[in-house]
Scaffold this motif. Sequence first.
Motif, mmCIF file in Angstrom:
data_model
loop_
_atom_site.group_PDB
_atom_site.id
_atom_site.type_symbol
_atom_site.label_atom_id
_atom_site.label_comp_id
_atom_site.label_asym_id
_atom_site.label_seq_id
_atom_site.Cartn_x
_atom_site.Cartn_y
_atom_site.Cartn_z
ATOM 1 N N LEU A 72 11.118 -7.152 -3.762
ATOM 2 C CA LEU A 72 11.137 -7.843 -2.481
ATOM 3 C C LEU A 72 10.505 -7.003 -1.371
ATOM 4 C CD1 LEU A 72 14.660 -9.451 -2.764
ATOM 5 C CD2 LEU A 72 12.489 -10.659 -2.685
ATOM 6 N N MET A 73 10.726 -5.703 -1.409
ATOM 7 C CA MET A 73 10.129 -4.837 -0.385
ATOM 8 C C MET A 73 8.607 -4.846 -0.496
ATOM 9 S SD MET A 73 12.245 -3.334 1.774
ATOM 10 C CE MET A 73 11.644 -1.735 2.271
ATOM 11 N N ASN A 74 8.097 -4.809 -1.707
ATOM 12 C CA ASN A 74 6.646 -4.861 -1.883
ATOM 13 C C ASN A 74 6.084 -6.192 -1.427
ATOM 14 O OD1 ASN A 74 5.162 -2.510 -3.266
ATOM 15 N ND2 ASN A 74 7.095 -2.579 -4.373
ATOM 16 N N ARG A 75 6.792 -7.269 -1.741
ATOM 17 C CA ARG A 75 6.317 -8.598 -1.362
ATOM 18 C C ARG A 75 6.348 -8.809 0.145
ATOM 19 N NH1 ARG A 75 9.908 -13.462 -3.289
ATOM 20 N NH2 ARG A 75 10.938 -13.069 -1.285
ATOM 21 N N GLU A 76 7.423 -8.365 0.779
ATOM 22 C CA GLU A 76 7.618 -8.662 2.201
ATOM 23 C C GLU A 76 7.159 -7.556 3.138
ATOM 24 O OE1 GLU A 76 8.421 -11.577 3.104
ATOM 25 O OE2 GLU A 76 8.882 -12.327 1.094
ATOM 26 N N LYS A 77 7.187 -6.295 2.673
ATOM 27 C CA LYS A 77 6.846 -5.172 3.547
ATOM 28 C C LYS A 77 5.619 -4.397 3.075
ATOM 29 C CE LYS A 77 10.778 -5.844 5.832
ATOM 30 N NZ LYS A 77 10.835 -6.355 7.221
ATOM 31 N N GLY A 78 5.151 -4.719 1.853
ATOM 32 C CA GLY A 78 3.953 -4.063 1.346
ATOM 33 C C GLY A 78 4.163 -2.642 0.888
ATOM 34 N N ARG A 79 5.400 -2.295 0.524
ATOM 35 C CA ARG A 79 5.678 -0.924 0.077
ATOM 36 C C ARG A 79 6.951 -0.896 -0.763
ATOM 37 N NH1 ARG A 79 10.042 1.164 2.764
ATOM 38 N NH2 ARG A 79 10.652 0.115 4.722
ATOM 39 N N ASN A 80 7.132 0.208 -1.497
ATOM 40 C CA ASN A 80 8.396 0.426 -2.190
ATOM 41 C C ASN A 80 9.472 0.838 -1.188
ATOM 42 O OD1 ASN A 80 7.715 -0.130 -4.866
ATOM 43 N ND2 ASN A 80 6.982 1.948 -5.240
ATOM 44 N N ALA A 81 10.703 0.562 -1.544
ATOM 45 C CA ALA A 81 11.827 1.059 -0.741
ATOM 46 C C ALA A 81 12.008 2.549 -0.997
ATOM 47 C CB ALA A 81 13.100 0.303 -1.116
ATOM 48 N N SER A 82 12.454 3.263 0.013
ATOM 49 C CA SER A 82 12.790 4.676 -0.191
ATOM 50 C C SER A 82 14.069 4.778 -1.018
ATOM 51 C CB SER A 82 12.987 5.367 1.158
ATOM 52 O OG SER A 82 14.150 4.858 1.796
ATOM 53 N N GLU A 83 14.341 5.948 -1.556
ATOM 54 C CA GLU A 83 15.571 6.133 -2.326
ATOM 55 C C GLU A 83 16.796 5.843 -1.465
ATOM 56 O OE1 GLU A 83 15.780 9.896 -4.241
ATOM 57 O OE2 GLU A 83 13.953 9.590 -5.425
ATOM 58 N N GLU A 84 16.739 6.234 -0.210
ATOM 59 C CA GLU A 84 17.863 5.990 0.701
ATOM 60 C C GLU A 84 18.030 4.494 0.954
ATOM 61 O OE1 GLU A 84 21.130 6.395 3.034
ATOM 62 O OE2 GLU A 84 20.181 7.899 1.746
ATOM 63 N N GLU A 85 16.909 3.792 1.135
ATOM 64 C CA GLU A 85 16.993 2.345 1.324
ATOM 65 C C GLU A 85 17.579 1.658 0.100
ATOM 66 O OE1 GLU A 85 13.375 1.177 4.366
ATOM 67 O OE2 GLU A 85 12.869 1.775 2.314
ATOM 68 N N VAL A 86 17.163 2.079 -1.077
ATOM 69 C CA VAL A 86 17.700 1.491 -2.305
ATOM 70 C C VAL A 86 19.205 1.696 -2.373
ATOM 71 C CG1 VAL A 86 17.766 1.675 -4.824
ATOM 72 C CG2 VAL A 86 15.565 1.637 -3.640
ATOM 73 N N ARG A 87 19.653 2.911 -2.105
ATOM 74 C CA ARG A 87 21.096 3.208 -2.153
ATOM 75 C C ARG A 87 21.856 2.369 -1.129
ATOM 76 N NH1 ARG A 87 19.394 8.644 -3.011
ATOM 77 N NH2 ARG A 87 19.452 9.027 -0.760
ATOM 78 N N THR A 88 21.329 2.301 0.080
ATOM 79 C CA THR A 88 22.021 1.591 1.158
ATOM 80 C C THR A 88 22.061 0.092 0.899
ATOM 81 O OG1 THR A 88 21.292 3.273 2.748
ATOM 82 C CG2 THR A 88 22.066 1.180 3.641
ATOM 83 N N ILE A 89 20.928 -0.472 0.504
ATOM 84 C CA ILE A 89 20.861 -1.914 0.257
ATOM 85 C C ILE A 89 21.749 -2.292 -0.925
ATOM 86 C CG2 ILE A 89 19.336 -3.800 -0.499
ATOM 87 C CD1 ILE A 89 17.083 -2.396 1.118
#
Length: 241
Positions: A72-89
């Motif tokens: 979803l991050m790649n589709r909507e934001k054009g990038r991978n999520a950071s490790e911190e974002e993955v943990r938080t989400i």
Amino acid sequence: MTTTFSDYLNKRNHKKFDLKAILFDMDGVLYDSMKWHAKSWKETMDEFDIPSTSEEFYQYEGMVGSHTINHLMNREKGRNASEEEVRTIYKRKTELFSKYNDGSLIPYAYDFVKRVHDEGFTCVIVTGSGQPTLIDKIESNYPGLFAHMVTAFDVKNGKPHPEPYLMGLQKAGNLNPNQAIVVENAPRGVEAAVAAGIFTIAVNTGPMPDSVLADAGANIVLPSMKALYDNWDDYRVYFTV
């Protein structure tokens, strides 16, 4: 009916089935939990300003959480999520799922698992889930029925990669693909089972058309676990000849 089974054997170069184990997905097969996963994912993505729909999470079932987030991050934001974002989400999604999930079983799931277990088949759970609220309930809801479990914590590659189901074969006793069948409900799970070379029965307990599961490669598509229970005697003849 006969053609369905013979086509699989011919395509995979097996002379016959030698059924020893049944590999079950968890969400949407054993537990009526996909609606809560979808609700939790949608609300989490809304909180993090990542556009999504509740319906699309049925398509992602079986993927490990980090892959869903990165998709979803790649589709909507054009990038991978950071490790911190993955943990938080994923932490937030887990909190919401724990809040909403009522632990209800799919109708006839227990009946079918108990039946095949008592017939002598090894039962294994192969899930992309890492949700403790469900995993911890397996023994109380299905006491003594599952010999092994493969979860998101066991694999590097989630569904649709074949690794989870290949590990399921290994845990069931280092079996060959023609010695097991898979019961799935999600397209990515079906793709994973097919990629592992295993005969796959899809039970459509979600909102998607049957054609989605058939197109993913399911050998048989049924409307419910009750239908699988009702048809099992007819299928077992082919699996145990």
